[in-house]
Design an enzyme around this catalytic site. Structure first.
Site, short mmCIF file in Angstrom:
data_model
loop_
_atom_site.label_atom_id
_atom_site.label_comp_id
_atom_site.label_asym_id
_atom_site.label_seq_id
_atom_site.Cartn_x
_atom_site.Cartn_y
_atom_site.Cartn_z
N HIS A 49 41.59 49.71 26.92
CA HIS A 49 41.19 50.79 27.83
C HIS A 49 41.26 52.14 27.12
O HIS A 49 42.16 52.95 27.37
CB HIS A 49 42.07 50.79 29.08
CG HIS A 49 41.60 49.84 30.13
ND1 HIS A 49 42.44 49.26 31.06
CD2 HIS A 49 40.36 49.37 30.39
CE1 HIS A 49 41.74 48.47 31.85
NE2 HIS A 49 40.48 48.52 31.47
N HIS A 82 43.50 42.41 27.54
CA HIS A 82 44.09 42.19 28.87
C HIS A 82 43.98 40.74 29.32
O HIS A 82 44.57 40.36 30.33
CB HIS A 82 43.40 43.07 29.91
CG HIS A 82 43.48 44.53 29.61
ND1 HIS A 82 42.44 45.22 29.01
CD2 HIS A 82 44.46 45.44 29.81
CE1 HIS A 82 42.79 46.49 28.86
NE2 HIS A 82 44.00 46.65 29.33
N CYS A 104 46.54 39.89 24.48
CA CYS A 104 47.87 40.29 24.05
C CYS A 104 48.85 39.13 24.20
O CYS A 104 48.87 38.46 25.23
CB CYS A 104 48.34 41.48 24.89
SG CYS A 104 50.08 41.89 24.67
N GLU A 134 43.85 42.53 33.80
CA GLU A 134 44.99 41.67 33.49
C GLU A 134 45.46 40.92 34.72
O GLU A 134 45.75 39.72 34.66
CB GLU A 134 46.15 42.49 32.92
CG GLU A 134 47.36 41.61 32.59
CD GLU A 134 48.65 42.38 32.36
OE1 GLU A 134 49.72 41.87 32.75
OE2 GLU A 134 48.60 43.47 31.77
N CYS A 201 56.46 43.97 29.47
CA CYS A 201 56.71 43.87 28.03
C CYS A 201 57.66 44.97 27.56
O CYS A 201 57.76 46.03 28.17
CB CYS A 201 55.40 43.89 27.25
SG CYS A 201 54.71 45.52 26.99
N SER A 229 43.47 53.32 31.69
CA SER A 229 44.65 52.65 31.15
C SER A 229 45.82 52.74 32.11
O SER A 229 46.37 53.82 32.35
CB SER A 229 45.04 53.29 29.80
OG SER A 229 46.32 52.86 29.39
N ASN A 231 48.93 51.62 31.79
CA ASN A 231 50.22 52.00 31.20
C ASN A 231 50.26 53.50 30.92
O ASN A 231 51.31 54.12 31.01
CB ASN A 231 50.50 51.18 29.94
CG ASN A 231 49.74 51.64 28.72
OD1 ASN A 231 50.17 52.54 28.01
ND2 ASN A 231 48.59 51.03 28.47
#
EC number: 1.17.7.4
Length: 289
Positions: A49, A82, A104, A134, A201, A229, A231
């Site tokens: 992203h 994702h 990932c 995801e 994670c 994104s 995160n």
């Protein structure tokens, strides 16, 4: 003006691995497999992203597709970092395309853990953004059913009868502190019957902790990364929750000296899909102020 840059700002392991896989394909001599004169490379969904990264790969001839039907003949399909739903992967394979899986490893692990619980008939309670790619992938492994929520308020609105056995997991980039509150709430409700999976994670947790520490030490925080994104958005949310003024930008073009006129100490962090050169450029611009 004093500038403080987060040590964890920028690419995480999963993003770095995905881009290295894509770069290796592009750099193959002649751009083709043995016996071919050319190679068509596509990614299934944006590989990460970050719009600036996607523009760079588009200029190299790598395009994004969103359906198996859109796969060109004899194409190599790179699965986004994702991940994708398992039925989609099967549909891609049925098209006869070469698949390079750049999912990932942390997302892969979450998929495996979810499937291991679901195969025993347990229902997934997933803390995540329902429309995020995801999350769509994770849900495909919840074969006994699932409920998705993105906040405690949304969780409260869910009808969760005591008949099924539930298990709790989270999108890998979710807010760890909020997840722990949700875990405690559900443990009080369902007791020992509830299984809790650790799927956030370490890179996400470390970035969020550093963002909290940075927010406490500065007058203003700049968060860099794609607006799609998750995160990156949560890093900005961490700062705002701490009461620190914050701006989320993608490039240096969005900054101006007036934004920082009333602040003496500026913090700088970035999401896990933000290239170092963009972070460096924004740092240079801020230092010029």
């Amino acid at each position: 003006m004093k500038l403080m840059r987060a040590k964890t700002a920028g690419f995480c392991m999963g993003v770095d691995l995905a881009l290295k896989k894509l770069a290796a394909l592009i750099e193959t001599p002649g751009g083709a497999r043995a016996g071919e004169t050319s190679r068509t490379i596509v990614t299934f969904g944006p590989i990460i992203h970050n719009p600036q990264v996607l523009e760079e790969y588009a200029a190299k001839g790598v395009h994004v597709i969103d359906t198996p039907e859109a796969i060109p003949a004899s194409a190599t399909v790179v699965i986004r970092a994702h991940g994708i739903p398992e039925p989609t992967r099967q549909a891609i394979a049925a098209r006869g395309a070469e698949i390079i899986d750049a999912t990932c490893p942390k997302v892969k692990k979450a998929q495996t853990l979810i499937f291991a619980q679901a195969r025993h008939g347990k229902v997934l309670l997933l803390f995540g953004e329902e429309d995020h790619p995801e999350v769509k992938g994770l849900l495909s492994y919840a074969t006994a059913g699932a409920c998705v929520f993105n906040s405690m308020d949304e969780l409260d609105e869910l009808s969760l009868p005591h008949g099924p056995t539930y298990f709790l997991a989270a999108q890998t980039t979710q807010d760890e502190q909020e997840f722990l509150r949700i875990r405690d709430y559900l443990k009080n409700r369902f007791g020992s019957e509830l299984t809790v999976l650790a799927t956030i994670c370490n890179a996400t947790m470390n970035r969020q902790q550093e963002a909290m520490d940075l927010a406490a030490a500065v007058d203003f925080l700049v968060v860099i990364g794609g607006r799609e994104s998750g995160n990156t958005r949560r890093l900005a949310q961490v700062a705002r929750t701490a009461g620190t003024p914050c701006v989320h930008v993608e490039t240096a073009d969005e900054l101006s000296p007036g934004m920082f006129a009333d602040y003496h100490t500026i913090g700088l962090t970035a999401g896990a899909s933000t290239p170092k050169k963009i972070i460096d450029r924004i740092q240079q611009v801020l230092e010029s102020y």
